[in-house]
Each structure stands twice: as structure tokens, then as C-alpha cells.
Design an enzyme around this catalytic site. Structure first.
Site, mmCIF file in Angstrom:
data_model
loop_
_atom_site.group_PDB
_atom_site.id
_atom_site.type_symbol
_atom_site.label_atom_id
_atom_site.label_comp_id
_atom_site.label_asym_id
_atom_site.label_seq_id
_atom_site.Cartn_x
_atom_site.Cartn_y
_atom_site.Cartn_z
ATOM 1 N N ALA A 30 47.054 49.157 42.079
ATOM 2 C CA ALA A 30 47.434 47.766 42.324
ATOM 3 C C ALA A 30 46.220 46.849 42.274
ATOM 4 O O ALA A 30 45.298 47.004 43.081
ATOM 5 C CB ALA A 30 48.123 47.640 43.681
ATOM 6 N N LYS B 53 31.688 41.608 45.289
ATOM 7 C CA LYS B 53 32.606 42.197 44.307
ATOM 8 C C LYS B 53 31.835 42.442 43.019
ATOM 9 O O LYS B 53 31.202 41.526 42.481
ATOM 10 C CB LYS B 53 33.794 41.261 44.061
ATOM 11 C CG LYS B 53 34.840 41.842 43.107
ATOM 12 C CD LYS B 53 36.086 40.963 43.071
ATOM 13 C CE LYS B 53 37.115 41.492 42.089
ATOM 14 N NZ LYS B 53 37.560 42.872 42.424
ATOM 15 N N LEU C 233 34.881 53.014 55.379
ATOM 16 C CA LEU C 233 33.976 52.152 56.133
ATOM 17 C C LEU C 233 33.754 50.805 55.461
ATOM 18 O O LEU C 233 33.066 49.946 56.016
ATOM 19 C CB LEU C 233 32.633 52.853 56.359
ATOM 20 C CG LEU C 233 32.694 54.116 57.218
ATOM 21 C CD1 LEU C 233 31.290 54.624 57.519
ATOM 22 C CD2 LEU C 233 33.459 53.875 58.515
ATOM 23 N N PHE D 14 47.288 43.585 46.641
ATOM 24 C CA PHE D 14 48.350 43.982 47.555
ATOM 25 C C PHE D 14 48.957 42.797 48.306
ATOM 26 O O PHE D 14 49.892 42.985 49.087
ATOM 27 C CB PHE D 14 47.822 44.996 48.579
ATOM 28 C CG PHE D 14 47.656 46.382 48.026
ATOM 29 C CD1 PHE D 14 48.733 47.245 47.940
ATOM 30 C CD2 PHE D 14 46.415 46.827 47.581
ATOM 31 C CE1 PHE D 14 48.592 48.532 47.435
ATOM 32 C CE2 PHE D 14 46.250 48.108 47.074
ATOM 33 C CZ PHE D 14 47.341 48.957 46.995
ATOM 34 N N THR E 217 43.280 41.155 39.533
ATOM 35 C CA THR E 217 44.398 40.217 39.613
ATOM 36 C C THR E 217 44.395 39.263 38.426
ATOM 37 O O THR E 217 45.446 38.982 37.836
ATOM 38 C CB THR E 217 44.322 39.416 40.929
ATOM 39 O OG1 THR E 217 44.347 40.328 42.027
ATOM 40 C CG2 THR E 217 45.481 38.440 41.053
ATOM 41 N N MET F 275 37.760 46.604 53.270
ATOM 42 C CA MET F 275 39.160 46.904 52.994
ATOM 43 C C MET F 275 39.555 48.259 53.574
ATOM 44 O O MET F 275 40.674 48.439 54.049
ATOM 45 C CB MET F 275 39.412 46.873 51.490
ATOM 46 C CG MET F 275 39.560 45.475 50.920
ATOM 47 S SD MET F 275 40.981 44.585 51.574
ATOM 48 C CE MET F 275 42.330 45.559 50.908
ATOM 49 N N GLY G 27 36.767 55.405 51.117
ATOM 50 C CA GLY G 27 36.093 54.117 51.264
ATOM 51 C C GLY G 27 36.408 53.525 52.629
ATOM 52 O O GLY G 27 36.496 52.310 52.797
ATOM 53 N N HIS H 18 35.960 35.178 44.263
ATOM 54 C CA HIS H 18 35.861 36.287 45.204
ATOM 55 C C HIS H 18 34.506 36.263 45.899
ATOM 56 O O HIS H 18 33.572 35.578 45.455
ATOM 57 C CB HIS H 18 36.041 37.632 44.492
ATOM 58 C CG HIS H 18 37.467 37.952 44.172
ATOM 59 N ND1 HIS H 18 38.140 37.378 43.117
ATOM 60 C CD2 HIS H 18 38.361 38.779 44.777
ATOM 61 C CE1 HIS H 18 39.378 37.844 43.076
ATOM 62 N NE2 HIS H 18 39.538 38.695 44.073
#
Length: 266
Positions: free
Chosen positions: A123, A157, A10, A126, A164, A13, A8, A153
Site C-alpha cells: 500500500a 523520506k 522502532l 494507508f 501515493t 511508523m 521496522g 513529505h
């Protein structure tokens, strides 16, 4: 030197992760995977022409060719499970920031990694501040068990609620149990207006352009409220935690769910 591949690469994140790995002491970015611009050089895209990494479209072939130590994955929910399986098959430690997997899926990968005695991490977040928010909220729930979560967000997304928020709700539920909140006769005039129900705890998801990653945990008690909030203003906020995770999984022989288990380890 820890050899790292980013899947991922490009995405927003992914690009931030590539930059952080390049700048981290003792790490080398040896590969990048994406389904866009396959065959292009990564360096000019992330503003570092000294980096000679070509974007690959095939993870398994790349892992076999460059033999990295760690795979960092920031892809999509429909891609990440296949990536983890490929990584473990190739003896590569996964560090996964992609959310949207069920706990059943996560537990399956934890078992697979344990069988291979490979370290890894899945996770939900982070950012160190976000992990502290979850820790503080879990402690507060022991004393103020009436709680709701609002997570906000960016509008690209695809999964809701966020990883989270789910992690926060799971840990709060461990200390307060499944309990009913609000008026017994409560009803919704618009379906879903009270948010999702997780063991009596309501989670509300907001998706808007301009946001990055934000969460507020609101507690209510007799004559008082308590709000614990974390805001990631930029994706750089996730990088110190990511780099720490890449280093720590090198010394693990199992997969861990949640960076808090590495950050707050005794």
C-alpha cells in the site's frame, strides 16, 4: 486472534503500528524487528511496559520461532524486498507500507503470493482520506485531463516521488492516457524545475522538516482550476487503514497493490 510481527518497529511508523496492533481487538503483537536496540524490550520504548516483546535483528528466525499470521513492514526500500520474500517463504501474509519498489518488483511479489495462495497488501498509503483523494482525482481527470501533482513529505523520506503520487499518476494515466501538457516550446532554465514527467503529467516533490505526508492534485481547464488535497497531520492517520488491511488479508489468497482495492471493493 491474528498474530502480527512488525518490521521496522522502532521507526516512527513502526512504533505507531505496534501501538495500534496492541490496542486492536482480535490482534496480538508477537514480534518486532529492527536493526537498532536488538535484544531490548519494546514495551518501554513505546510507553507500554505490559508488552513483553523483545526486539529481534533477524526476521527469518523470528518468523520461524513465533509463526505469525501477518508481517507489517515499515522499513526502507533496500530492505523491504528481502522481508517480503522471507515472509512469503514462511507462509506469512505481508502488509507493506514501505515505498520505493518498482512496478516490476511489485508484480513479482504479486505472482509469488498467488503461487502460494497467500493474501497480502502493498500500500502506497494507508490513510483513508488519501485513498479518497486518489479516487476523486481519478474521476476528475476524465473531465479535466490537464493535471499536476505536488506531494510534500518530511525530509527523512528517501524516495521521490512518493508511492501515493505514483499511484495517483498511474490511475489518472489510465483514464486520460499519455498526453502532452503546457507550451510546445517550454524549456527549463534550471534542470528539474518543472518536476518529473510521468506520461505527460508533472509530479513535484517537496521534502521539509515539519511535514508528515501531504498531496495536492491540481487540475486546469478553460477558465477554471480544481484542487484536491489531503494532509496527514500525524501518523495516527494511517492506523485505521493498517488495522483494516491486517484483518482483510486473512481472507485473501493473493497480494493486492493499493488499499483502495480493499476499501472500495464491491
Amino acid at each position: 486472534m491474528i498474530r502480527v510481527v512488525v518490521a521496522g518497529a522502532l521507526g516512527k511508523m513502526g512504533q505507531e503500528s505496534c501501538k495500534a496492533i496492541i490496542n486492536a481487538d482480535g490482534m496480538e503483537l508477537v514480534g518486532a524487528v529492527d536493526n537498532r536496540l536488538i535484544g531490548s524490550e519494546l514495551g518501554p520504548i513505546i510507553g507500554n511496559t505490559d508488552i513483553k516483546v523483545t526486539i529481534s535483528g533477524e526476521l527469518n528466525q523470528l518468523l520461524e520461532a513465533v509463526q505469525p499470521d501477518v508481517l507489517v513492514d515499515f522499513t526502507r526500500p533496500e530492505v523491504v524486498q528481502g522481508d517480503i520474500e522471507i515472509a512469503l517463504k514462511n507462509g506469512v501474509r505481508p502488509v507493506v507500507g514501505t515505498t520505493g519498489m518498482s512496478m516490476a518488483d511489485i508484480n513479482r511479489f504479486i505472482n509469488m503470493a498467488s503461487e502460494k495462495k497467500l493474501g497480502g497488501l502493498i500500500a502506497p498509503n494507508f490513510a483513508i482520506g488519501a485513498l479518497l483523494m486518489i479516487k476523486f482525482a481519478t474521476e476528475a481527470a476524465k473531465y479535466l485531463p490537464h493535471v499536476e501533482i505536488i506531494e510534500l513529505h518530511h525530509d527523512q523520506k528517501v524516495d521521490a516521488p512518493s508511492g501515493t503520487a505514483m499511484k495517483t499518476a498511474e490511475l489518472i494515466s489510465e483514464v486520460r492516457g499519455n498526453m502532452s501538457q503546457g507550451a510546445p516550446g517550454e524549456f527549463e532554465k534550471i534542470e528539474g524545475v518543472r518536476g518529473g514527467n510521468f506520461e505527460g503529467l508533472r509530479i513535484h516533490s517537496v521534502r521539509l522538516p515539519g511535514l508528515v505526508a501531504h498531496q495536492e492534485v491540481i487540475f486546469g481547464g478553460v477558465g477554471q482550476t480544481l484542487s484536491i488535497r489531503h494532509d496527514s497531520i500525524s501518523r495516527e492517520s494511517f492506523m485505521p487503514g493498517l488495522i483494516m488491511a491486517v484483518r482483510k488479508v486473512m481472507n485473501l489468497e493473493q497480494m493486492v497493490y493499493g488499499l483502495d482495492n480493499l476499501l472500495f471493493e464491491n
